[in-house]
Design a protein around this motif. Structure first.
Motif, PDB file in Angstrom:
ATOM      1  N   TYR A   7     -46.005 -20.937 -14.649  1.00  0.00           N
ATOM      2  CA  TYR A   7     -45.653 -20.367 -13.205  1.00  0.00           C
ATOM      3  C   TYR A   7     -43.830 -21.418 -13.987  1.00  0.00           C
ATOM      4  CZ  TYR A   7     -45.328 -19.557  -9.168  1.00  0.00           C
ATOM      5  OH  TYR A   7     -45.067 -18.178  -7.370  1.00  0.00           O
ATOM      6  N   TYR A   8     -43.715 -21.914 -13.706  1.00  0.00           N
ATOM      7  CA  TYR A   8     -41.971 -22.268 -13.636  1.00  0.00           C
ATOM      8  C   TYR A   8     -41.460 -21.326 -14.897  1.00  0.00           C
ATOM      9  CZ  TYR A   8     -38.101 -24.692 -15.439  1.00  0.00           C
ATOM     10  OH  TYR A   8     -36.778 -24.657 -15.676  1.00  0.00           O
ATOM     11  N   ILE A  11     -41.132 -17.956 -12.874  1.00  0.00           N
ATOM     12  CA  ILE A  11     -40.142 -18.296 -12.242  1.00  0.00           C
ATOM     13  C   ILE A  11     -38.602 -18.037 -12.750  1.00  0.00           C
ATOM     14  CG2 ILE A  11     -39.171 -18.982 -10.259  1.00  0.00           C
ATOM     15  CD1 ILE A  11     -41.580 -17.446  -9.712  1.00  0.00           C
ATOM     16  N   ALA A  25     -34.804 -16.327  -1.272  1.00  0.00           N
ATOM     17  CA  ALA A  25     -35.437 -17.314  -1.184  1.00  0.00           C
ATOM     18  C   ALA A  25     -35.014 -18.040  -0.282  1.00  0.00           C
ATOM     19  CB  ALA A  25     -35.331 -18.906  -2.446  1.00  0.00           C
ATOM     20  N   ASN A  28     -36.807 -16.468   2.644  1.00  0.00           N
ATOM     21  CA  ASN A  28     -38.102 -17.208   2.998  1.00  0.00           C
ATOM     22  C   ASN A  28     -37.994 -18.377   3.269  1.00  0.00           C
ATOM     23  OD1 ASN A  28     -41.002 -15.720   0.972  1.00  0.00           O
ATOM     24  ND2 ASN A  28     -39.216 -15.092   0.121  1.00  0.00           N
ATOM     25  N   LEU A 131     -47.031 -11.848 -10.338  1.00  0.00           N
ATOM     26  CA  LEU A 131     -46.624 -13.126  -9.350  1.00  0.00           C
ATOM     27  C   LEU A 131     -45.687 -13.013  -9.323  1.00  0.00           C
ATOM     28  CD1 LEU A 131     -48.147 -15.459 -12.845  1.00  0.00           C
ATOM     29  CD2 LEU A 131     -48.640 -15.121  -9.914  1.00  0.00           C
ATOM     30  N   TRP A 132     -43.989 -12.543  -9.314  1.00  0.00           N
ATOM     31  CA  TRP A 132     -42.603 -12.468  -9.200  1.00  0.00           C
ATOM     32  C   TRP A 132     -42.923 -11.997  -7.024  1.00  0.00           C
ATOM     33  CZ3 TRP A 132     -41.175  -9.264 -14.043  1.00  0.00           C
ATOM     34  CH2 TRP A 132     -40.814 -10.586 -14.732  1.00  0.00           C
ATOM     35  N   PHE A 135     -44.576 -14.386  -5.182  1.00  0.00           N
ATOM     36  CA  PHE A 135     -43.887 -15.787  -4.962  1.00  0.00           C
ATOM     37  C   PHE A 135     -42.700 -14.869  -3.910  1.00  0.00           C
ATOM     38  CE2 PHE A 135     -39.441 -17.604  -5.498  1.00  0.00           C
ATOM     39  CZ  PHE A 135     -39.667 -18.471  -5.845  1.00  0.00           C
ATOM     40  N   HIS A 139     -46.130 -16.786  -1.699  1.00  0.00           N
ATOM     41  CA  HIS A 139     -46.058 -18.107  -1.948  1.00  0.00           C
ATOM     42  C   HIS A 139     -44.722 -19.655  -1.906  1.00  0.00           C
ATOM     43  CE1 HIS A 139     -47.151 -15.871  -5.194  1.00  0.00           C
ATOM     44  NE2 HIS A 139     -48.635 -15.529  -4.555  1.00  0.00           N
ATOM     45  N   LEU A 140     -43.259 -18.508  -2.073  1.00  0.00           N
ATOM     46  CA  LEU A 140     -41.750 -19.577  -1.681  1.00  0.00           C
ATOM     47  C   LEU A 140     -42.430 -19.652  -0.125  1.00  0.00           C
ATOM     48  CD1 LEU A 140     -39.823 -21.284  -2.499  1.00  0.00           C
ATOM     49  CD2 LEU A 140     -38.346 -18.800  -1.909  1.00  0.00           C
ATOM     50  N   PHE A 297     -53.533 -17.338  -4.418  1.00  0.00           N
ATOM     51  CA  PHE A 297     -52.602 -17.442  -5.577  1.00  0.00           C
ATOM     52  C   PHE A 297     -52.768 -18.017  -6.828  1.00  0.00           C
ATOM     53  CE2 PHE A 297     -49.631 -20.412  -6.573  1.00  0.00           C
ATOM     54  CZ  PHE A 297     -48.509 -20.145  -7.464  1.00  0.00           C
TER      55      PHE A 297
END
Length: 593
Positions: A7-8, A11, A25, A28, A131-132, A135, A139-140, A297
């Motif tokens: 996952y890292y 991102i 971000a 978020n 995933l992006w 995110f 997720h964020l 997720f």
């Protein structure tokens, strides 16, 4: 944990657009603030209504409205730009994957089926996109809300907060158990999917063989059998994650009931207000919703992990060749080629070439002959740097080819392969591989010189005619003549003919031999040969055996020597076909007439 490392990396691929990613971000972060401020404000409104200062209600309602509108603004920003960012990065990583994979050594492509690579590219890029998008959309904000909500809850009432923490722990434990028990099985599922892609690609690539040998039913049965294996391996994984969903929902329900029960007990004791209970219930409902999203997720990432691992594995495959960006271009070559004590091996313990040394003057023709597996094609692949020697060096006009850019080197070398390698494009586009900016007149001139113009113009769309995959819509002779025309159009000073006519019948070879003769004029030419007509006229014949140069010289000299070349010649390996020779003579007479 492996899933977090992947996952890292996912991102980290957003780095080229880090400023927009940072802005999203922050948006978020604002949404996370909304998530915990709304329940808190709701609780304040309830306490104000139940207290002695109902006038404060409007103050809290005003704050509530302001927070809500701020959340709407942040949501608009995330919705509008997160999609665009994810789409751009998806297309960018497809281009990155393609650029890297197409430059990997031939040995890599020999180990990986085209269907498998295509599935890895499309599957990996699609998973990255999801995933992006997730995110920035979910997720964020979920992670930020959890990190803020838990400390706030502890500050308000640690007893109720402990129930929320226990809920978080249960979610984490249940997900960890599910991943550990199903990880290996999901890896097996992914490999089975790759096998299906490879099998389907093989069938589509050889559909004529499948149909002519009545293999359609058998191949369909094989695919259906593989599908059954996928389902057999997939069902236990799905069952495990279904039980996880049930466990998470049960934990959520129990937590809500426990908060109400404990809150009621504490309220009776005067430890918490009704508004605080409402706030904690709101927190819990928000937390449960966010945790369920987060569980979804984790589940999605789990099922995508193997696909992403395969995607990153290709990107991590090192290129054998290193091309210094600062390397100068190879000057326009005259064409003198020298192999100076060159050794090479695909496997270091089994060298394919040993101490190979020879010189071919500019404009000269060198024929390379020898038994199967002698290293003929390998030797010439080093010249255009498909690989680099493990020892020794190769020079063109005295310049070590490793000290110049690969692009400039290959621009000055044209190759006619035994397999012409035609694309699923028009005839004109296939020819322009040799010279992308060639005019129509230049295309026609090259095709005429290669004896190809005649069969092209009689096709319904002429030079715009679409060539089927791998040239299956053309005959062997037509494919080879297009390959020769492509090399003529490139007009490079160095030419490699890698058994360019070995797959053709005698009559067809005789018809295109004249095109090859034109192509080799005033060029340094290397010919991997099996016909006397080519070998006899070479300025030097290089005889390889087990990767070593055992003989070199002109035809008559080698025959007189009585060594390996004479032995091969005596076995008929280089005997000219009388009919082909007669066909060439007859065609020459017709041309002169």
């Amino acid at each position: 944990m492996e899933i977090l490392r992947i996952y890292y990396r996912v991102i980290a691929l957003l780095a080229p657009e880090k400023w927009l990613a940072t802005l999203l971000a922050l948006a978020n972060l604002a949404l996370a603030g909304v998530f915990f401020l709304e329940p808190w404000l709701f609780g304040r409104v309830v306490d104000a209504l139940a207290g002695t200062k109902p006038g404060h209600v409007w103050t809290f309602i005003g704050w509530w409205a302001g927070v809500g509108f701020a959340g709407v603004a942040a949501s608009v920003l995330v919705s509008l730009y997160a999609d665009r960012l994810a789409h751009r990065r998806r297309l960018a990583v497809i281009a990155q994957f393609f650029e890297h994979a197409v430059g990997l050594p031939l040995a890599f492509h020999g180990r990986h089926h085209t269907g498998r690579l295509l599935r890895i590219m499309h599957g990996g890029s699609s998973n990255l996109f999801g995933l992006w998008l997730g995110f920035f959309r979910e997720h964020l904000a979920t992670l930020l809300a959890i990190f803020v909500m838990v400390p706030l809850a502890l500050s308000m009432n640690w007893k109720l907060a402990v129930l929320m923490i226990l809920l978080l722990i249960s979610f984490g434990v249940f997900n960890a158990i599910a991943m550990r028990r199903t990880h290996a099985a999901q890896g097996e599922v992914e490999q089975l999917h790759h096998a299906i892609s490879e099998r389907v690609g093989d069938v589509f690539g050889n559909v004529m063989v499948v149909q002519s040998f009545s293999r359609i039913s058998a191949e369909v049965a094989q695919i259906k059998g593989m599908v059954r294996k996928v389902l057999t391996a997939q069902y236990p994984v799905l069952r495990g994650w279904a039980w996880l969903s049930v466990a998470n929902r049960a934990a959520s329900t129990l937590t809500i009931v426990a908060i109400f029960a404990l809150g009621t007990s504490l309220n009776v004791k005067g430890e918490v207000t009704v508004g605080a209970i409402v706030t904690f219930v709101g927190f819990s409902m928000q937390l449960i919703g966010r945790m369920e999203q987060f569980a979804g997720f984790i589940s999605g990432l789990f099922f995508q992990t193997h696909s992403l691992k395969d995607f990153f594995a290709v990107l991590d495959t090192p290129a054998v060749l290193s091309d210094d960006p600062a390397a100068p271009d190879l000057p326009p070559a005259k064409g003198e080629v020298v192999f100076d004590d060159v050794s090479f091996g695909y496997d270091a313990s089994h060298p394919a070439l040993r101490h190979l040394s020879f010189r071919v003057p500019a404009g000269g023709t060198a024929a390379i002959v020898g038994p199967t597996g002698a290293g003929k094609t390998t030797a010439l692949s080093l010249l255009y740097r498909a690989y680099d020697p493990s020892a020794g060096r190769i020079t063109i006009d005295g310049v070590d080819i490793r000290n110049v850019s690969i692009h400039s080197l290959r621009e000055q070398i044209a190759v006619v392969f035994q397999d012409p390698g035609l694309f699923y494009r028009s005839i004109a586009d296939n020819l322009r591989i040799g010279k992308p900016d060639a005019s129509d007149a230049e295309l026609e001139a090259a095709a005429q010189a290669a004896e190809a113009h005649g069969f092209i113009v009689v096709k319904p769309e002429g030079y715009s005619t679409l060539v089927a995959e791998r040239g299956r819509s053309l005959s062997g002779g037509e494919r080879q003549r297009l390959s020769i025309a492509r090399a003529m159009l490139k007009n490079a000073p160095i030419l490699i003919l890698d058994e360019a006519t070995s797959a053709l019948d005698n009559a067809t070879e005789a018809r295109i031999q004249r095109a090859l003769n034109k192509l080799t004029e005033n060029r340094t030419t290397f010919v991997i040969a099996h016909r006397l007509s080519t070998v006899r006229n070479a300025d030097v014949i290089l005889v390889l055996k087990d990767g070593e140069l055992v003989e070199q010289g002109r035809y008559d000299e080698l025959v007189a020597l009585g060594g390996l070349f004479a032995e091969l010649d005596g076995q008929g390996r280089f005997v000219a076909d009388a009919e082909a020779a007669q066909e060439t003579a007859d065609e020459g007479a017709r041309t002169q007439a």
